[in-house]
Design a protein around this motif. Structure first.
Motif, PDB file in Angstrom:
ATOM      1  N   ARG A  14      -3.005 -45.828  65.075  1.00 39.70           N
ATOM      2  CA  ARG A  14      -3.415 -45.001  63.927  1.00 39.70           C
ATOM      3  C   ARG A  14      -3.891 -45.890  62.782  1.00 39.70           C
ATOM      4  NH1 ARG A  14      -2.593 -44.522  58.630  1.00 39.70           N
ATOM      5  NH2 ARG A  14      -0.324 -44.711  58.863  1.00 39.70           N
ATOM      6  N   ASP A  15      -2.980 -46.561  62.063  1.00 41.20           N
ATOM      7  CA  ASP A  15      -3.421 -47.451  60.979  1.00 41.20           C
ATOM      8  C   ASP A  15      -4.257 -48.586  61.566  1.00 41.20           C
ATOM      9  OD1 ASP A  15      -3.582 -48.592  58.374  1.00 41.20           O
ATOM     10  OD2 ASP A  15      -1.552 -47.951  57.928  1.00 41.20           O
ATOM     11  N   LEU A  74       0.040 -38.477  62.579  1.00 45.71           N
ATOM     12  CA  LEU A  74       0.012 -38.437  61.113  1.00 45.71           C
ATOM     13  C   LEU A  74      -0.494 -37.072  60.649  1.00 45.71           C
ATOM     14  CD1 LEU A  74       0.367 -40.192  58.522  1.00 45.71           C
ATOM     15  CD2 LEU A  74      -2.070 -40.714  58.682  1.00 45.71           C
ATOM     16  N   HIS A  98       4.864 -37.275  61.089  1.00 51.95           N
ATOM     17  CA  HIS A  98       4.750 -38.177  59.940  1.00 51.95           C
ATOM     18  C   HIS A  98       3.874 -37.491  58.885  1.00 51.95           C
ATOM     19  CE1 HIS A  98       3.370 -42.419  58.378  1.00 51.95           C
ATOM     20  NE2 HIS A  98       4.020 -41.731  57.472  1.00 51.95           N
ATOM     21  N   PHE A 100       2.537 -37.204  54.964  1.00 53.29           N
ATOM     22  CA  PHE A 100       2.441 -38.060  53.772  1.00 53.29           C
ATOM     23  C   PHE A 100       1.681 -37.373  52.661  1.00 53.29           C
ATOM     24  CE2 PHE A 100      -1.953 -39.674  53.320  1.00 53.29           C
ATOM     25  CZ  PHE A 100      -2.526 -39.173  54.485  1.00 53.29           C
ATOM     26  N   SER A 140       6.246 -39.902  54.021  1.00 54.24           N
ATOM     27  CA  SER A 140       5.795 -41.123  53.330  1.00 54.24           C
ATOM     28  C   SER A 140       5.252 -40.793  51.956  1.00 54.24           C
ATOM     29  CB  SER A 140       4.665 -41.805  54.094  1.00 54.24           C
ATOM     30  OG  SER A 140       5.137 -42.376  55.276  1.00 54.24           O
ATOM     31  N   GLU A 142       2.893 -41.982  49.758  1.00 51.53           N
ATOM     32  CA  GLU A 142       1.820 -42.986  49.817  1.00 51.53           C
ATOM     33  C   GLU A 142       1.733 -43.694  48.458  1.00 51.53           C
ATOM     34  OE1 GLU A 142      -2.100 -41.358  50.116  1.00 51.53           O
ATOM     35  OE2 GLU A 142      -2.990 -43.221  50.843  1.00 51.53           O
ATOM     36  N   ASN A 168       9.654 -43.185  54.395  1.00 54.77           N
ATOM     37  CA  ASN A 168       8.893 -44.412  54.642  1.00 54.77           C
ATOM     38  C   ASN A 168       8.267 -44.902  53.334  1.00 54.77           C
ATOM     39  OD1 ASN A 168       7.411 -46.402  56.109  1.00 54.77           O
ATOM     40  ND2 ASN A 168       5.637 -45.027  56.119  1.00 54.77           N
ATOM     41  N   ALA A 170       5.853 -46.739  51.415  1.00 51.92           N
ATOM     42  CA  ALA A 170       4.555 -47.335  51.738  1.00 51.92           C
ATOM     43  C   ALA A 170       4.051 -48.218  50.602  1.00 51.92           C
ATOM     44  CB  ALA A 170       3.540 -46.230  52.031  1.00 51.92           C
ATOM     45  N   THR A 172       1.011 -49.192  50.123  1.00 52.59           N
ATOM     46  CA  THR A 172      -0.305 -48.819  50.644  1.00 52.59           C
ATOM     47  C   THR A 172      -1.399 -49.838  50.368  1.00 52.59           C
ATOM     48  OG1 THR A 172       0.365 -46.541  50.379  1.00 52.59           O
ATOM     49  CG2 THR A 172      -2.005 -46.921  50.539  1.00 52.59           C
ATOM     50  N   HIS A 203       6.557 -49.747  55.178  1.00 55.14           N
ATOM     51  CA  HIS A 203       5.174 -49.749  55.695  1.00 55.14           C
ATOM     52  C   HIS A 203       4.369 -50.601  54.714  1.00 55.14           C
ATOM     53  CE1 HIS A 203       1.577 -47.600  57.523  1.00 55.14           C
ATOM     54  NE2 HIS A 203       1.040 -48.126  56.435  1.00 55.14           N
ATOM     55  N   HIS A 205       1.204 -53.249  53.588  1.00 58.54           N
ATOM     56  CA  HIS A 205      -0.145 -53.762  53.842  1.00 58.54           C
ATOM     57  C   HIS A 205      -0.250 -55.198  53.359  1.00 58.54           C
ATOM     58  CE1 HIS A 205      -2.433 -50.535  55.754  1.00 58.54           C
ATOM     59  NE2 HIS A 205      -1.467 -49.770  55.276  1.00 58.54           N
TER      60      HIS A 205
HETATM   61  O1  KIV Z   1      -0.669 -47.190  53.960  1.00 64.64           O
HETATM   62  C1  KIV Z   1      -0.239 -46.035  53.867  1.00 64.64           C
HETATM   63  O2  KIV Z   1       0.182 -45.571  52.806  1.00 64.64           O
HETATM   64  C2  KIV Z   1      -0.261 -45.223  55.068  1.00 64.64           C
HETATM   65  C3  KIV Z   1       0.485 -43.946  54.976  1.00 64.64           C
HETATM   66  C4  KIV Z   1      -0.156 -42.866  55.748  1.00 64.64           C
HETATM   67  C5  KIV Z   1       1.911 -44.173  55.366  1.00 64.64           C
HETATM   68  O3  KIV Z   1      -0.760 -45.644  56.094  1.00 64.64           O
END
Ligand code: KIV
Ligand code: ZN
Length: 389
Positions: A14-15, A74, A98, A100, A140, A142, A168, A170, A172, A203, A205
């Protein structure tokens, strides 16, 4: 000491699929999901069912192909996404949803055009709606790390009171850092009354290159689920690389005091599979699965390695399925490693003879990045001819 169990949530499908240029077809998603299951992940996010017909079918195919792993899709906080997710996963052995919605002021104002009250009402409405179909509901917030902490607590409390079983957090846009993220978790532990009744997840990045470190800080401060992708692929600079976090938890078990279900010896297989399907080569210097991760070139390091591997290796290559340690010969190599390679080729050389052979080796090594086995044979043949003259 009591060890905590860490759940691995993989979002490569997904991501990870949000990586520029990456598009998995249904069959590929099923194959990767099955390899992820063998690797030992607990939850597989197979896609975003409402996003397209193809993604709906892919999530459905993955859901129906998994045995032990839990599948998830998602869903934005809207009815049609939740319905699509339910329809795609309803026949799975194990499933969760999930849901968000963004909670930060930037997203509330410019993207969602929502007041805090409207945002909280959406959380309440759609988490409760999802709960009608799913026993396990992950929520989540976000952009949680850019959300006002007091408001984040309100959002989380609303989600938990509406039936969320996983929260979760995030990061982001990869904005936080390990110290700050740890403090955020401490704050949530102190201010979310039902913190211990649900699973907290991270979660992260990788915009500032801190996704793994941030995820591990979250784990250190109360999270028991990590979300990430294989090889760290994902939107922009990607996500936490699950294989790196898994190895960090294993190598630093003394520190994290945690265990998980990951079969580390299958790490190379899953990383290579994802690299092949995404057409994204694994960088040579990539942690854990890069070809250089278990190669040592300098003479000092090679000498240490020949005396004891733990001088320069904190895990064995075999433990992550990477084959043997490599001591490539180059201009920085020392006599010890060169002698050992020559002996492996079947030559019997004394330390006295090495005093003549090693300078010849150095001369060649100065002219090329790696001295190969054939180069060594040429050196030895010439040496033997000269020695017998
Ligand atoms: O990065 C993010 O916030 C997401 C959410 C959908 C959890 O991928
Ligand atoms: Zn993400």
């Amino acid at each position: 000491m009591c060890k905590k169990q860490i759940e691995f949530f993989d979002t490569t499908l997904r991501d990870g699929e949000q990586t520029i240029g990456v598009n998995f077809d249904i069959e590929t998603k099923v194959q990767i999901a099955q390899e992820l299951e063998k690797w030992g992940v607990d939850v597989i996010e197979a896609g975003f069912p409402a996003a397209s017909k193809a993604d709906f079918k892919a999530v459905q195919a993955v859901a129906n192909s998994l045995d032990t792993a839990c599948v998830t899709g998602l869903a934005r906080a809207v009815t049609k996404d939740i319905d699509a997710c339910y329809a795609a996963t309803k026949d799975a052995n194990h499933k969760q949803i999930h849901v968000f919605i963004a909670t930060s002021p930037i997203h509330r104002e410019f993207k969602l055009h929502m007041t805090k009250e409207e945002n909280l009402a959406a959380i309440q409405k759609y988490v409760s709606y999802a709960k009608q179909f799913f026993e396990k509901v992950e929520f989540s917030p976000e952009d949680a790390t850019r959300t006002e902490p007091e408001y984040l607590v309100q959002a989380i409390n609303t989600a938990i009171d509406s039936g969320a079983t996983v929260i979760n957090i995030a990061d982001t846009v990869g904005y936080t850092n390990p110290v700050e993220f740890g403090k955020l978790f401490d704050y949530l532990q102190a201010n979310v009354p039902r913190f211990n009744e649900v699973t907290f997840s991270v979660h992260c990045h990788n915009d500032l290159g801190m996704a793994d470190a941030n995820a591990l800080a979250g784990i250190e401060h109360g999270a028991s689920r990590i979300e990430g992708t294989i090889n760290g692929i994902g939107e922009r600079a990607g996500n936490s690389a699950l294989e790196e976090v898994a190895v960090a938890l294993k190598v630093r078990k003394d520190f994290y005091q945690a265990h998980d279900n990951i079969n580390l010896e299958k790490t190379r297989d899953i990383c290579e599979m994802v690299s092949d399907y995404t057409k994204m080569p694994i960088p040579n210097n990539k942690a854990v699965v890069g070809t250089n991760a278990f190669s040592h070139e300098s003479g000092i390091h090679q000498d240490g390695m020949l005396k004891n591997h733990s001088t320069y290796e904190i895990l064995t290559p075999e433990s992550v399925g990477m084959g043997a340690t490599n001591l490539p010969l180059g201009k920085l190599s020392g006599s010890h490693a060169v002698k050992q390679k020559i002996e492996q080729l079947g030559y019997d050389v004394s330390n006295e003879e090495m005093k003549i052979i090693f300078p010849i080796f150095k001369n060649i090594a100065d002219q090329k990045p790696i001295v190969s086995t054939s180069d060594l044979k040429v050196i030895m043949n010439e040496y033997e001819v000269t020695a017998n003259e």
